[in-house]
Design an enzyme around this catalytic site. Sequence first.
Site, mmCIF file in Angstrom:
data_model
loop_
_atom_site.group_PDB
_atom_site.id
_atom_site.type_symbol
_atom_site.label_atom_id
_atom_site.label_comp_id
_atom_site.label_asym_id
_atom_site.label_seq_id
_atom_site.Cartn_x
_atom_site.Cartn_y
_atom_site.Cartn_z
ATOM 1 N N ASP A 253 0.868 -1.171 0.000
ATOM 2 C CA ASP A 253 0.000 0.000 0.000
ATOM 3 C C ASP A 253 0.912 1.231 0.000
ATOM 4 O O ASP A 253 2.117 1.134 0.258
ATOM 5 C CB ASP A 253 -0.884 -0.034 1.251
ATOM 6 C CG ASP A 253 -1.827 1.147 1.323
ATOM 7 O OD1 ASP A 253 -2.320 1.580 0.270
ATOM 8 O OD2 ASP A 253 -2.052 1.647 2.428
ATOM 9 N N ASP A 672 -1.453 -1.004 5.985
ATOM 10 C CA ASP A 672 -1.728 -0.527 7.348
ATOM 11 C C ASP A 672 -3.195 -0.249 7.618
ATOM 12 O O ASP A 672 -3.556 0.090 8.738
ATOM 13 C CB ASP A 672 -0.935 0.764 7.613
ATOM 14 C CG ASP A 672 -1.446 1.934 6.795
ATOM 15 O OD1 ASP A 672 -1.511 3.049 7.323
ATOM 16 O OD2 ASP A 672 -1.788 1.723 5.618
ATOM 17 N N ASP A 676 -6.608 -2.768 3.260
ATOM 18 C CA ASP A 676 -5.532 -3.677 2.861
ATOM 19 C C ASP A 676 -5.750 -5.102 3.359
ATOM 20 O O ASP A 676 -4.933 -5.978 3.093
ATOM 21 C CB ASP A 676 -4.183 -3.169 3.393
ATOM 22 C CG ASP A 676 -3.862 -1.768 2.915
ATOM 23 O OD1 ASP A 676 -4.069 -1.508 1.720
ATOM 24 O OD2 ASP A 676 -3.435 -0.932 3.734
#
Length: 971
Positions: A253, A672, A676
């Site tokens: 990410d 995080d 995700d």
Amino acid sequence: MVLLSTSEPTGVAYVQTTNLDGESNLKTRYAKQETLQKIPEKENVSGLIKCEKPNRNIYGFQANMEVDGKQVSLGPSNIILRGCELKNTTWAVGVAVYAGSETKAMLNNSGAPSKRSRLETHMNLEIIFLSLFLVALCTVVSVCAAVWLRRHRDELDYLPFYRRKDFSEDEEKNYNYYGWGLEIFFTFLMSVIVFQIMIPISLYISMELVRVGQAYFMIRDAEMYDESSNTRFQCRALNINEDLGQIKYVFSDKTGTLTENMMEFQCASIWGVDYNGGKATSQDQKDGYFVQADGQVLRPKMVVKTDPELLQYVRNGKETKEGSYVHDFFLALAACNTIVPIIVDTPDPTLKLIDYQGESPDEQALVYAAAAYGFMLIERTSGHIVIDIQGERKRFNVLGLHEFDSDRKRMSVILGFPNQSVKVFVKGADTTMFSVIDRSLNTSIIRATEAHLQSYSSIGLRTLVIGMRELSTSEFEEWHSAFEVASTALMGRARLLRKIASNIESNLCILGASGIEDKLQQGVPEAIESLRTAGIKVWVLTGDKQETAISIGYSSKLLTSKMTQVIVNSNSKESCRKSLEDAIIMSKKLTTTSGTTNETGRTLGTGSTPVALIIDGTSLVYILDSELEERLFELACNCSVVLCCRVAPLQKAGIISLVKKRTSDMTLAIGDGANDVSMIQMADVGVGISGQEGRQAVMASDFAMGQFRFLVPLLFVHGHWNYQRMGYMILYNFYRNAVFVLVLFWYVLFTCFTLTTAINEWSSVLYSVIYTSVPTIVVGILDKDLSRLTLLKHPQLYGAGHRDECYNKTLFWITMLDTLYQSVVVFFIPLLAYWGSTIDAASIGDLWTLAVVILVNLHLAMDVIHWNWITHAAIWGSIIATFICVIVIDAIPSLVGYWAIFEIAKTRLFWFCLLAIIVTALIPRFVVKVLYQFYAPCDVQIAREAEKFWAQSQSAAVEVEMSPILDHPRR
């Protein structure tokens, strides 16, 4: 749900979409004017909403609403998705259009799959083979027993060990004999019992203990401790430690993982002058800019570094020509955005802080910068804004706003000034802004600004160009009427609004440009560079805008100026197909030009013309789960970098699934946020970042840590160690069990296939429990083939995992051949030495037991690289423990072989046999090992020699030439 009304008079609702796209900034959603004044508590609201079928696209929504006989179009800005949080809005009323499993959040959820380590999966296949081998051994014994029984069927009545007749009574009868068929069947069953050690059941227990030990040292590693958040590394899954040593793809990410999601205004170019803040800082910068009103002090929540010279121009106002341009520049920064100012209370009742919230962190940084220079945004509604300019509050009417889109790459606001004049302020990317700036005006200023932009970009800053134009009454009225028509259109509204925006955003006067630093997490560029040096492909999957992602790509060294960017932005399946085919042709041409480097084994696309693929979520909607997947994968294989923008959570999982289905390479996902989770669960290894966006990613992950940069020691150090240890441990367990079983098998061949064993039953039980288990576990936890410093210094050493150097079929068969040879040596040397003697089975059985235990422990000692007192205690202690156990067992009168060890150990032949077995069994392995390390060493062995040389000479760094990194996917 579709918004009908909110507590705000303008129908605005502020939402936070952290759980959907990972962005923590506030976004605005709007209720339609037709339903805004209707209050369900006081009057009935009736209407009909016709919307598209449920889908997982969190960035799109198409619907129509019929209310009071009027048809109104609805878009993404009119709905609030499940998973969003309502902020700074007292209440909101809406109609649920999707519910339960049909909501976009639920459609983007994927179930948590069961994960198993690759080594364990391969090990299970080898165990199946060993099980078949066990059946084969038992079958051989049974068949041989059948042949023997048929040959000696006339002697069975009188043979001492096979007495068929019982003569103890007057009447003769068969004694302890069940017939030829059952005897063979029972022989097979007894063989299974005797040879069952071949199946290493204890290996599974040993592996779990080793993984617990490895996890302990990973958790205690100070190099992976994050002081800023006071978080240690977490090992949340204990069955995939060794997979960390074989990762080929890293899917990351962006927001909160690579970046801290904090933008900081660094410098500005205004009217051709570069203000970079490099001069002495001003005295009053410490606490930042503030204003006093009604006995209270208002101060921006974030302090921004200011340039003294620029501050002076701002304070002088519009008295000079330069001052007027500076005034308009900061007015544009404060006004041309969708930022919402929020007043925050502090413990001091006289002090209030202004917190700026908005969709884009870039806009936040610019508004904070404007406030630091005295242009403080105080209030924003859909109709006006209030800006405090050097202590004087001014109200500007917001007559129109064209939001940012990926086609125009700019946004504009039309302001009505207190003096009745109307101006349009525009900000956007330099690639599109210079095409709408009137180049006939101030050519030298434009050239200077372009030069400054180039210098800003070269140091990794995100740049925006600011322009403005004053509108005449006729121009404004023409725009206004066209804008009204476009904003109420049911079909093609976005296209019409884009066209109107382009018309008004023309012939601009350039004001300047800004440079913003996107705060990357510490060590991110170095970490990405190390990962790529190790042959790991890094893909970034983000919900952010394309421009933001590309900018971060440059600052994180994921993208470089030498790369050719291939951008796929399509709105239909056919256009996607064409874009992919064109991109594949281009990428092949570019990589062919650097074919000379490919022949040496270097990664495709990393020669003179590396390729970076940039694709958006809309295109992925048409590509994933269709025949275009194969084309996308083919294109991605030709690219050094893949950057996916505006992707939904389930699309992230779909991209990982795309790679997993087409290669056997290991994948790792790191993120995080809640958006995700699907990606983390889909990858072979999921890593959660303990960041600012909650604990959802951590809770769904296999491993959790505080910073992206910790991925380097996790993979290169602990991953390499764990893979090397576990691979060796599995092979060693196969070897040590097979040696013991084959010794038993050879004995059966010399005892008429009766399955009598010379080795005591207690020794058979204790072999895998006491005699050989502890050294295996200790070495599996503590052994280190290379030091941490070497592994971090040479990322190419990580390629050992990619090449399956520590565990593969070749190593398995070599180990089995060595096992067969060693078992022959262990069995036949004592057999030949005592061939003509009267030694009993128990005595030679003790010799075999001690010989096997000493042999397998010395075999392990030959391969131990990192010795410490625990390893010494485990290996030599196991040998001593075996002697003690054999002595104790033989000292018990009720057991078979009473006092055998004491009798046989008196003779010199016993000790000579032990020495001969050990030397003869280990010499071939030792010779092959020496020859291999001298004439065909692997990278790890070369690096180990370099470590020794460096330790002895204490000289400068030793140059180590690594094997080439191959980038062809394993299918």
